[in-house]
Design a protein around this motif. Structure first.
Motif, mmCIF file in Angstrom:
data_model
loop_
_atom_site.group_PDB
_atom_site.id
_atom_site.type_symbol
_atom_site.label_atom_id
_atom_site.label_comp_id
_atom_site.label_asym_id
_atom_site.label_seq_id
_atom_site.Cartn_x
_atom_site.Cartn_y
_atom_site.Cartn_z
ATOM 1 N N SER A 30 -10.386 -1.170 0.513
ATOM 2 C CA SER A 30 -10.998 -1.843 -0.645
ATOM 3 C C SER A 30 -9.941 -2.492 -1.527
ATOM 4 O O SER A 30 -10.102 -3.624 -1.974
ATOM 5 C CB SER A 30 -11.818 -0.854 -1.470
ATOM 6 O OG SER A 30 -12.900 -0.379 -0.720
ATOM 7 N N THR A 31 -8.853 -1.763 -1.792
ATOM 8 C CA THR A 31 -7.830 -2.295 -2.697
ATOM 9 C C THR A 31 -6.835 -3.204 -1.988
ATOM 10 O O THR A 31 -6.418 -4.224 -2.534
ATOM 11 C CB THR A 31 -7.077 -1.159 -3.421
ATOM 12 O OG1 THR A 31 -6.447 -0.315 -2.461
ATOM 13 C CG2 THR A 31 -8.027 -0.351 -4.288
ATOM 14 N N ALA A 32 -6.450 -2.872 -0.766
ATOM 15 C CA ALA A 32 -5.450 -3.672 -0.057
ATOM 16 C C ALA A 32 -6.025 -4.987 0.463
ATOM 17 O O ALA A 32 -5.360 -6.012 0.437
ATOM 18 C CB ALA A 32 -4.852 -2.875 1.100
ATOM 19 N N LEU A 33 -7.289 -4.961 0.934
ATOM 20 C CA LEU A 33 -7.867 -6.154 1.550
ATOM 21 C C LEU A 33 -9.119 -6.666 0.848
ATOM 22 O O LEU A 33 -9.687 -7.677 1.266
ATOM 23 C CB LEU A 33 -8.182 -5.880 3.025
ATOM 24 C CG LEU A 33 -6.967 -5.533 3.894
ATOM 25 C CD1 LEU A 33 -7.408 -5.186 5.301
ATOM 26 C CD2 LEU A 33 -5.963 -6.671 3.896
ATOM 27 N N GLY A 34 -9.561 -5.966 -0.175
ATOM 28 C CA GLY A 34 -10.726 -6.416 -0.926
ATOM 29 C C GLY A 34 -12.053 -6.243 -0.216
ATOM 30 O O GLY A 34 -13.031 -6.899 -0.566
ATOM 31 N N ALA A 46 -17.851 5.543 6.993
ATOM 32 C CA ALA A 46 -18.068 4.506 5.984
ATOM 33 C C ALA A 46 -18.068 3.151 6.679
ATOM 34 O O ALA A 46 -17.317 2.926 7.633
ATOM 35 C CB ALA A 46 -16.982 4.538 4.917
ATOM 36 N N ALA A 47 -18.926 2.258 6.207
ATOM 37 C CA ALA A 47 -18.996 0.894 6.719
ATOM 38 C C ALA A 47 -18.541 -0.044 5.613
ATOM 39 O O ALA A 47 -19.049 0.017 4.494
ATOM 40 C CB ALA A 47 -20.425 0.569 7.143
ATOM 41 N N LEU A 48 -17.574 -0.902 5.939
ATOM 42 C CA LEU A 48 -17.057 -1.863 4.975
ATOM 43 C C LEU A 48 -17.328 -3.278 5.480
ATOM 44 O O LEU A 48 -17.233 -3.545 6.682
ATOM 45 C CB LEU A 48 -15.553 -1.676 4.775
ATOM 46 C CG LEU A 48 -15.092 -0.288 4.341
ATOM 47 C CD1 LEU A 48 -13.569 -0.257 4.209
ATOM 48 C CD2 LEU A 48 -15.731 0.126 3.043
ATOM 49 N N ASP A 49 -17.649 -4.183 4.560
ATOM 50 C CA ASP A 49 -17.903 -5.575 4.919
ATOM 51 C C ASP A 49 -16.575 -6.299 5.062
ATOM 52 O O ASP A 49 -15.833 -6.461 4.104
ATOM 53 C CB ASP A 49 -18.758 -6.237 3.834
ATOM 54 C CG ASP A 49 -19.139 -7.658 4.180
ATOM 55 O OD1 ASP A 49 -18.671 -8.191 5.209
ATOM 56 O OD2 ASP A 49 -19.911 -8.253 3.412
ATOM 57 N N ALA A 50 -16.303 -6.749 6.288
ATOM 58 C CA ALA A 50 -15.063 -7.472 6.566
ATOM 59 C C ALA A 50 -15.391 -8.932 6.883
ATOM 60 O O ALA A 50 -14.944 -9.487 7.887
ATOM 61 C CB ALA A 50 -14.310 -6.799 7.713
ATOM 62 N N GLY A 51 -16.234 -9.537 6.056
ATOM 63 C CA GLY A 51 -16.546 -10.940 6.214
ATOM 64 C C GLY A 51 -17.411 -11.269 7.407
ATOM 65 O O GLY A 51 -17.106 -12.168 8.175
ATOM 66 N N GLY A 52 -18.477 -10.540 7.582
ATOM 67 C CA GLY A 52 -19.380 -10.775 8.696
ATOM 68 C C GLY A 52 -19.225 -9.767 9.826
ATOM 69 O O GLY A 52 -20.072 -9.668 10.693
#
Length: 121
Positions: A30-34, A46-52
């Motif tokens: 979250s902090t390093a790559l937004g 956990a699921a993070l949105d990485a631009g699609g």
């Protein structure tokens, strides 16, 4: 592969990254790559949105690959997908099993790359 599986090709549902600490990994990405958090299941996943594309952070309880990052393919029939991989020279790492949210299996392609297959229960 079943006719249904031929009509609905697999798609990458997420890229799985096993991590020892889900909370710390969420904070890092979250902090390093937004990356924005889409879903968290405690210290399991956990699921993070990485631009699609979804970056799936798997804690020890959800690490089905033995610590190896892998593309996870969503398929309509996990058993049929595993059979197709084996028929074409791949191998099974983990047979299909019912997880907390889906059926999943782990396989390797003929070149040794690990893939996760998942689909509806």
């Amino acid at each position: 592969m079943s006719e249904n599986a031929k009509a609905a090709p697999a798609r990458i549902g997420n890229v799985l990254h096993p991590v020892p600490d889900v909370d710390a990994a969420v904070r890092f990405y979250s902090t390093a790559l937004g990356l924005e958090t889409k879903f968290v299941d405690g210290d399991r996943y956990a699921a993070l949105d990485a631009g699609g594309t979804t970056l799936a952070l798997a804690g020890p309880a959800e690490d089905v690959t033995g610590g190896v990052p892998a593309a996870s393919f969503k398929v309509p029939d996990v058993g049929a997908a595993v059979a197709a991989i084996v028929e074409r020279g791949g191998s099974v790492v983990r047979q299909p099993e019912r997880g907390p949210h889906e059926v999943r299996a782990v396989a390797r392609d003929p070149w040794g790359n690990t893939v996760v297959l998942y689909g509806p229960r």
